[in-house]
Each structure stands twice: as C-alpha cells, then as structure tokens.
Design an enzyme around this catalytic site. Structure first.
Site, PDB file in Angstrom:
ATOM      1  CG  HIS A 253      -4.217   0.530   7.076  1.00 12.25           C
ATOM      2  ND1 HIS A 253      -3.932   0.996   8.365  1.00 12.25           N
ATOM      3  CD2 HIS A 253      -3.238   0.312   6.467  1.00 12.25           C
ATOM      4  CE1 HIS A 253      -2.892   0.926   9.023  1.00 12.25           C
ATOM      5  NE2 HIS A 253      -1.490   0.311   7.813  1.00 12.25           N
ATOM      6  N   PRO A 254      -8.798   0.533   7.126  1.00  8.46           N
ATOM      7  CG  PRO A 254     -10.286   1.686   8.606  1.00  8.46           C
ATOM      8  CD  PRO A 254      -7.945   0.997   8.581  1.00  8.46           C
TER       9      PRO A 254
ATOM     10  CD  GLU B 244      -3.192   3.904  14.473  1.00 10.25           C
ATOM     11  OE1 GLU B 244      -2.823   2.719  15.232  1.00 10.25           O
ATOM     12  OE2 GLU B 244      -4.142   3.591  13.392  1.00 10.25           O
TER      13      GLU B 244
ATOM     14  CG  PHE C 107      -3.242   8.730   1.495  1.00  6.12           C
ATOM     15  CD1 PHE C 107      -1.810   9.298   0.280  1.00  6.12           C
ATOM     16  CD2 PHE C 107      -4.073   9.063   2.133  1.00  6.12           C
ATOM     17  CE1 PHE C 107      -1.858  10.433   1.487  1.00  6.12           C
ATOM     18  CE2 PHE C 107      -3.175  10.286   3.146  1.00  6.12           C
ATOM     19  CZ  PHE C 107      -2.149  11.047   2.775  1.00  6.12           C
TER      20      PHE C 107
ATOM     21  CB  ILE D 166      -1.149   9.413   6.349  1.00  6.09           C
ATOM     22  CG1 ILE D 166       0.249  10.569   6.746  1.00  6.09           C
ATOM     23  CG2 ILE D 166      -2.425   9.935   6.235  1.00  6.09           C
ATOM     24  CD1 ILE D 166      -0.813  11.615   6.035  1.00  6.09           C
TER      25      ILE D 166
ATOM     26  CB  ALA E 178      -4.542   9.105  10.888  1.00  2.39           C
TER      27      ALA E 178
END
Length: 331
Positions: free
Chosen positions: A58-59, A80, A111, A113, A115
C-alpha cells in the site's frame, strides 16, 4: 463460477501467499463465497511475513501508488483515498505525512486503514488514537484493516468481470447492478467501522473461523510460540459464575483443545457457529510443557461473553516469556 488469475487477487491483497491460496480455492460461485474464503485464508493461512508483504504493497495515506503497483490496485487505491485527498489542506496533509513517518518508525510498517469515504481529519484522528498501541496490538488492527480493503476490492473485481462479459445480457446486467450495490453497501459499512484494540470485527453473514481463537507470541524470542497446548472450557457449575477461592471441581466443561502451529495460532477450539453461547469461558495454555524452566506451569484466562456479544469474534492473544505473560481482548 468465477475464476481469476493470481495477479488479480494480488491486486486485492498484496500478499503472494494470499493470492496463491485464493487461486487454489477457486472458482467461486459468488462474490460472497470469495469473501468468505478470503477471510479464512487471510486470518488462518497467511503467515506474519505474508501480512507484512500485504501492508508494504500500500502507498502511505496521502501519497500516490508507485509505478510498481498493479494497475488495478493503483486505480483502486486512488479511489479509496479520493475523499481524504479532496478534504486535505496543505497543513493537514503535511501533518498526516509527519504522523505516517512517526508511525512507521515505531511499528516498522506503514499506517494501514480502510480509507474509503474517510476525510483526512478522520484518518489523522485514527492514526493518533492508534499510535500509543503496543506493536502486537497494532499489528492485529492493521490486519483487520487490510481485510476490509481486500473485501472491498474483491467486490470490485467481481463487478468488473461481470461488466466485461455482459455485452447486453440482461441477466448479467442485473448481476452487475447487484455487485455495484454490494460495493456501495460495503463501502458505507466500512467507513462507519473503526477498529480499536478492543474493537469489534466487521460482520458477514457466515463465519469462516470459530468465534473464539487465540494466538501465542514468545516475546523472549521475538517469534510465534509453536507447540503450545491450548484448551477451551465453558462454566457449567452450580453457581452462575465461578467464585474466587471456591473449589470448581466439575464446573468447567471442555469445548475443545488444540496445539499452536508455526505461526503461534491455535487450531479449531470450537465449532464454527454464527451465534456463540453466552457464558463464562476459560482458555488455558500448557506453558510448563512449552518452557519447562519458566515460572508458570500453566496460564488460564477467564472471560465472559454476554448475550449482546454472541455474534462477535473473540481473539485472546497471549504474550509469553519465561517469567511473565500478558493478554488483551483482540478482534
């Protein structure tokens, strides 16, 4: 029956192990069946390295995907994060980048999540809330967030395949509409759900794992604890609950037992049921056999599941060292 390639599943979840297992489990009769299989694979078959591989795909929130990302994953990632980017100001975006860097320095991974539909302010608030967590707690939460993203992307994957094959087929058009509706419903659900160290997991209609699970980590070695015998019991004594200092002979009834695998996870301790019986449960670990020179011959954790919690998932991790242990309510 839908069948997809490994690369397509890799776009949904960046774990190679996950993608290979999904190919093995396919084809799937529906997206619901695929999501159920994905949850089982992610939580019960993918190891710690696989989780970290997926996280690294993920970025960072607020940044664009790298050119190495699969095209579908990059496109989905932008979508997203669209709400977050649309609501960001120069100052909030910089603050988010600063906190992302602090988080990665502390935990060793980005991190993570789900989004979708969340503003920059909401994401930043969650990041600050989760930052004080212990690493093992945060690792579990990140895995839950990854599963939310995976579920959302699986629905998009199935929807895009149906669209590409519809070609005016009325039945396929209806299927597309159902899939798109599911994307909308799931997206709305995920934006309202925020995991905490004592949080609830998102619900699907059918469980893919028992409602009570455990995971043992050997903190003295910095690795999962394999070969630990585990026993799950429920209280059926004469009193409503076990009393401190009172004998409890015959009060506990075994629900199941198992031994932790190489990833520190127990096998199936009870049946996979949608609704778990409320009551007092005890999960015990044969720590003396695992570490004969340790201080604790065994460790037992007693907890209560209330009627209002009978559809939740209860994960009881154990952090173990020869002379201490700790636990917490996982998700």
């Amino acid at each position: 029956m839908e069948r997809y390639e490994e690369e397509e599943y890799l776009a949904c979840c960046g774990s190679t192990q996950f993608a290979k297992e999904m190919v093995k489990a396919s084809p799937f009769a529906s997206v619901h069946e695929a999501v159920a299989a994905a949850r089982d694979i992610w939580f019960n078959k993918v190891d710690v390295n696989g989780w970290l591989e997926a996280f690294s795909a993920h970025p960072q929130i607020g940044q664009s995907p790298s050119p190495n990302h699969p095209a579908a994953a990059a496109q989905w990632s932008k979508g997203e994060q669209s709400t977050a980017l649309a609501t960001a100001t120069t100052s909030t975006l910089q603050e988010l980048l600063d906190w992302n860097a602090r988080y990665r320095h502390k935990f060793g991974f980005i991190f993570l999540i789900c989004a979708s539909g969340r503003s920059t302010a909401e994401i930043l608030a969650d990041l600050k809330k989760r930052y004080p967590n212990r690493p093992i707690v945060e690792f579990e939460i990140a895995a839950q967030e990854q599963m939310k993203v995976t579920e959302l992307r699986l629905v998009k994957l199935f929807s895009s395949k149906i669209k590409s094959t519809s070609k005016g087929d009325q039945h396929a058009t209806v299927s597309v509409k159902k899939a798109e509706d599911r994307v909308s419903i799931i997206g709305g659900h995920l934006t309202k759900t925020s995991e905490s160290s004592f949080g609830k997991t998102s619900q699907i209609s059918t469980r893919t794992r028992p409602p009570i699970t455990t995971h043992v980590l050997d903190v003295s070695r910095g690795s999962p604890a394999a070969g630990v015998e585990v026993c799950l019991e429920i209280w059926k004594g004469n009193h409503p609950r076990p009393l401190f200092g009172e004998p409890d002979v015959g009060g506990w009834v075994i629900q199941g037992s198992s031994t932790t695998d190489g990833d520190g996870r127990s096998g199936q301790l009870m049946s996979i049921v949608d609704v778990v019986n409320p009551g007092i449960y005890r999960i015990s670990f044969n720590t003396g056999k695992y570490c004969p020179s340790g201080f604790f011959p065994c460790v037992s954790i007693v907890f209560e599941i209330k009627e209002s919690q009978n559809r939740e998932h209860f994960h009881v991790p154990l952090l173990l060292s020869p002379f201490s242990f700790s636990t917490y309510r996982g998700s």
